[in-house]
Design a protein around this motif. Structure first.
Motif, short mmCIF file in Angstrom:
data_model
loop_
_atom_site.label_atom_id
_atom_site.label_comp_id
_atom_site.label_asym_id
_atom_site.label_seq_id
_atom_site.Cartn_x
_atom_site.Cartn_y
_atom_site.Cartn_z
N ALA A 7 7.95 5.11 -7.20
CA ALA A 7 9.15 4.72 -6.46
C ALA A 7 10.22 4.18 -7.40
CB ALA A 7 8.79 3.68 -5.41
N VAL A 55 -0.26 12.38 -6.90
CA VAL A 55 0.01 11.26 -6.00
C VAL A 55 -1.25 10.99 -5.19
CG1 VAL A 55 2.49 11.66 -5.86
CG2 VAL A 55 1.00 12.75 -4.22
N GLU A 96 0.14 8.49 -0.40
CA GLU A 96 1.52 8.90 -0.64
C GLU A 96 1.81 10.31 -0.15
OE1 GLU A 96 2.33 6.32 -4.68
OE2 GLU A 96 0.95 8.00 -4.74
N CYS A 137 5.43 14.74 0.02
CA CYS A 137 5.50 13.55 -0.83
C CYS A 137 6.24 12.44 -0.09
CB CYS A 137 6.21 13.89 -2.14
SG CYS A 137 6.47 12.46 -3.22
N GLN A 138 5.63 11.28 -0.07
CA GLN A 138 6.23 10.14 0.63
C GLN A 138 7.59 9.77 0.04
OE1 GLN A 138 4.49 6.28 -0.18
NE2 GLN A 138 4.47 5.79 2.00
N ARG A 139 7.75 10.00 -1.25
CA ARG A 139 8.97 9.56 -1.94
C ARG A 139 10.12 10.56 -1.81
NH1 ARG A 139 7.80 4.39 -2.06
NH2 ARG A 139 5.70 4.07 -2.85
#
Length: 884
Positions: free
Chosen positions: A87, A184, A188, A345-347
């Motif tokens: 992050a 990841v 995530e 992807c969470q980001r």
């Protein structure tokens, strides 16, 4: 106090937080003889901003910290932040892009320096926001997961695990983000339901004579197929096991193998096996001897292992071209719509690619076995306890943990590769030479550790481990961990494993799992829905205390919290009610004509029954609050405080005390009333302080007190000598009578200022004594001109009637109301309520509503239906009484 007509939280919150910090209230005292109570904060990311989950979690932790501090414990609540590898790297990457630069152009060393600069400038913002919430962390012990001490702990843990054979390096399928270009964790990866397609492709038999059809959702990966698999018990394909097929578009011959991972019912019952791009296929490939073939690079583009026509294409471009080519060569049998979950992807929301790469892993099964045993033996207790089942289920399915990440920001793996012979050295410090060949050129592994690795060490690394520090000896294991259910497996379980391995003891004795804060409709908060509630905005509008009380009152174990702003408005009004009650007490203390001293009670013989009642209720409150806090029933604790303060103290006792404080009242009675009012206010402010710290500190400083802060004042202890069952029974009867008269006044729209007569008929002897002994209180609270016993209530003529325990009540209405006009009004009201009741009756009789509506909506409709029914019955009885 005279000038402050209402509670203004914004004016007092900074002042009292600074006051606590100046006094060192939050600092732990390792040399103290007091019993320790320790907690570590779940470290928020340095990129983070306070959200409702943080607000809930940290409010509950702060309640526990303040409670135990007032109980006399040596409290350590250790704060800190997480470096949040991926992050934070993304934030700085975006910052560089906005400046026309890139991470790659800057180089690793300069980029890491740039991240540290960003961290120093912005990384502490969320801790400042926690202070606004009132969190009483020991800020002198603030930690950061990449502090020198914690970095040393991370390196030490890695080396020890490697020496124990619990860390190894191998090829394996990982969750790969082609945009972030790193592996990841499962946490995530956000599964997103996606409308895709299921493609059925024919793989012709080598040598001709037909073929076998396979189904896939990712046709671009077929370029990396090394086999086709069927279930060994599938009669359709039993005779084909061992035959070779030709991979379309590539021309490579691959075998048909048997493996039980194939679902006979899915698609055609035959599946392509791509060991380098699917986790199940990778395991199947190992079992059946099928080699992996990587056909993409780390950016998700097709590499040189595919035919020229597809090289350098993005994976989704390749998918389109593969489908076109399969159609052209006649091998695409069918395309069907297919709803399935696609990991993102969470980001950055990029579609995750299962990808074969060389990574570092922790061998977790030996660690997990001990962690499961610790919970089974209740060395760690979960609240709510049902989470134990989830914990055990997950630990039973656990697989080795990929701990390497292809990032620059984070703890670089302490392993060095010899350039000459490729020997890998895991060490605490960089080796001078290769132990195998003597080579002098050694390159440190470029990968960094998964953020969760350093987080797993948090309960003891923050206390000084690997040194045997005084803090570690005193505060480990910690007392309790408060955290969200979403990181139970990825953080809590790993802390238990690492604590047991390195400290030979669990990291905490209790774990309280919070629910999820949702919006008022029960929906999950998300930017997409536009329903995100900002806790800082709520603090600005309602004050930190109102937000804290709301969260505590709604924190029912095992349940999510549907956060309606009306609750905040209500608890802001609650704070104002307490403020005004304290203002009333202080104004009356000032009228005493001398400087009041800290609350002390007169002898019991001088107390009225109302005094004994409120003191008995206060004793029960102290017991309830203490018990509920020990059980983590924050909701019941908050509701008990609300009930006592709003209703028993403010609505009832203050009103009962007022006649004794009027001009002309006997001085001795006034002195007793002031003493009891002050004693109860002081005690209840201390009981309330852990939940509403700012309001209680401000008011406590205004009343007579001992000490510099309420935060260190003793927490009221339950004392059974204060109980008075007889006084409680007597005042409850008085309250019933007053409430009945007030209900009559409200239902008949009688002017609140008009004095009414009350007549009663006794059904048991005790009731007569209660009325006689409390007639003055009843007259004052119900605004009556008389209270008289009658031998026959039916002889009174038109009257509003009610029943109280042991009593029949009547309020004669002749001369009070226009009876015919009031009866017509009541009948209209009954008709209106009947129609409303019918609406809810129809809804509750509708099976579709019962099946499809949310449970809380159905329950609300049932409650309204019942309330309407009760009101109709009551108004009907009142209308009937007007006919007499």
């Amino acid at each position: 106090m005279e000038s402050a007509k209402a509670f203004e939280p914004g004016k007092i919150e900074p002042r009292w937080y600074d006051h606590w910090q100046r006094l060192g209230v939050f600092c732990a005292r390792p040399a103290s003889q007091r019993p320790p109570h320790s907690m570590v904060i779940p470290p928020p990311n340095i990129t983070g901003r306070l959200h409702m989950g943080h607000a809930l979690n940290n409010t509950l932790q702060d309640i526990l910290a303040r409670w135990r501090r007032m109980k006399g414990d040596d409290v350590l609540w250790l704060p800190g932040t997480d470096h949040a590898g991926i992050a934070t790297q993304m934030v700085v990457d975006r910052q560089l892009q906005s400046e026309g630069q890139s991470r790659e152009a800057l180089g690793r060393e300069a980029f890491v320096r740039r991240v540290w600069e960003w961290k120093e400038q912005y990384g502490g913002a969320i801790l400042g926001q926690l202070k606004r919430l009132g969190c009483s962390c020991d800020w002198t012990r603030e930690r950061f997961t990449m502090d020198p001490g914690l970095s040393r702990a991370v390196r030490e843990a890695f080396v020890r695990l490697h020496e124990a054979g619990l860390i190894y390096r191998d090829e394996f399928i990982v969750n790969w983000c082609p945009r972030c270009r790193t592996a990841v964790s499962d946490l995530e990866v956000i599964p997103q339901e996606t409308q895709g397609h299921l493609y059925t492709v024919r793989y012709p038999f080598a040598g001709g004579g037909g073929g076998i059809e396979v189904a896939t959702t990712r046709p671009e990966t077929m370029l990396g197929d090394t086999g086709v698999a069927v279930h060994p018990e599938d009669e359709r394909y039993r005779g084909l096991i061992g035959r070779m097929v030709v991979l379309p578009l590539v021309g490579r011959e691959i075998p048909i193998v048997a493996d039980e991972f194939v679902e006979k019912e899915f698609g055609t019952g035959a599946v392509k096996v791509t060991p380098a791009h699917d986790a199940n296929d990778f395991e199947a490939g190992r079992r059946t001897g099928l080699p992996p073939l990587v056909v993409m690079d780390d950016r998700g583009r097709m590499n040189d292992n595919v035919p020229d026509r597809y090289r350098s294409l993005d994976r989704f471009e390749a998918r389109s071209r593969v489908i076109e080519d399969l159609k052209e060569c006649g091998q695409l049998v069918a395309i069907a719509d297919h709803l399935h979950n696609v990991g993102r992807c969470q980001r950055c929301h990029t579609v995750i690619e299962p990808y074969l790469s060389t990574q570092w892993f922790v061998r977790v099964k030996p660690l997990a076995a001990e962690a499961v045993r610790a919970v089974a033996e209740e060395r760690v207790r979960f609240t709510p306890p049902h989470w134990v089942n989830s914990y055990n289920e997950w630990m039973g399915k656990i697989h080795d943990w990929c701990i390497s990440r292809q990032l620059w920001w984070g703890h670089q793996i302490p392993a060095w590769h010899c350039e000459a012979c490729a020997e890998i050295h895991v060490a605490r410090e960089a080796p001078a030479a290769c132990r195998r060949c003597g080579g002098l050129v050694l390159r440190q592994d470029p990968d960094v550790l998964d953020t969760w690795f350093s987080s797993a060490l948090w309960p003891f690394s923050t206390l000084g481990w690997p040194e045997r520090s005084a803090d570690l000896a005193r505060y480990y294991p910690t007392t309790v961990l408060v955290t969200g259910f979403d990181i139970l497996f990825f953080w809590v379980s790993r802390m238990i494993m690492m604590g047991l391995h390195f400290m030979q003891d669990v990291p905490f004795r209790s774990v309280y799992i919070t629910g999820l804060v949702r919006d008022a409709e029960g929906q999950k908060m998300s930017k997409t829905r536009g329903n995100v509630i900002d806790p800082l905005d709520l603090i600005d509008r309602y004050g930190a205390d109102a937000l804290r009380f709301t969260l505590a009152a709604m924190a029912t174990p095992g349940s999510d919290l549907p956060l309606a702003e009306e609750r905040m408005v209500g608890y802001r009004a609650f704070a104002n009610k307490i403020w005004n009650a304290a203002r009333f007490v202080l104004l009356n203390l000032a009228e005493e004509g001398r400087a009041p001293s800290p609350a002390s009670l007169p002898p019991r013989a001088r107390l009225s029954v109302a005094d004994r009642w409120i003191l008995s209720r206060l004793t029960r409150l102290a017991t309830t609050v203490e018990d509920r806090l020990r059980e983590f029933r924050f909701d019941e604790m908050a509701n008990a405080l609300y009930q006592f303060l709003w209703h028993e103290y403010c609505d009832w006792y203050l009103e009962m005390a007022k006649p004794h404080l009027q001009p002309g009242a006997p001085p001795a009675e006034a002195a007793v009333a002031r003493a009891v009012l002050l004693h109860v206010l002081d005690a209840v402010l201390r009981l309330l302080h852990p939940v509403m710290p700012f309001l209680t500190e401000d008011l406590w400083q205004r009343i007579p007190h001992r000490g510099e802060t309420i935060a260190l004042a003793p927490y009221p202890a339950p004392d059974s000598s204060g109980l008075d069952d007889a006084a409680e029974r007597e005042i409850e009867r008085v309250m019933e009578v007053v409430s009945r008269v007030r209900n009559i006044r409200a239902e008949l729209n009688i002017d609140p200022g008009r004095r009414l007569p009350l007549r009663y008929q006794v059904r048991d002897g005790d009731a007569r004594q209660v009325i006689a002994g409390n007639a003055g209180t009843i007259v004052a609270l119900a605004r009556l001109d008389s209270v008289e016993e009658a031998s026959d209530l039916s002889a009174l003529g038109p009257a509003a009637r009610a029943v109280a325990p042991g009593l029949d009540l009547a309020v004669p209405l002749a001369g009070v109301l226009d009876l015919q006009s009031e009866q017509r009004r009541l009948l209209r009201e009954i008709d209106k309520l009947s129609k409303e009741k019918e609406v809810h009756f129809r809804k509750l009789s509708n099976s579709e509503f019962l099946d499809k509506a949310r449970p809380e909506v159905v329950e609300k409709s049932r409650r309204i239906h019942l309330e309407l029914q009760e009101r109709i019955v009551r108004l009907t009885a009142t209308a009937e009484s007007l006919r007499l």
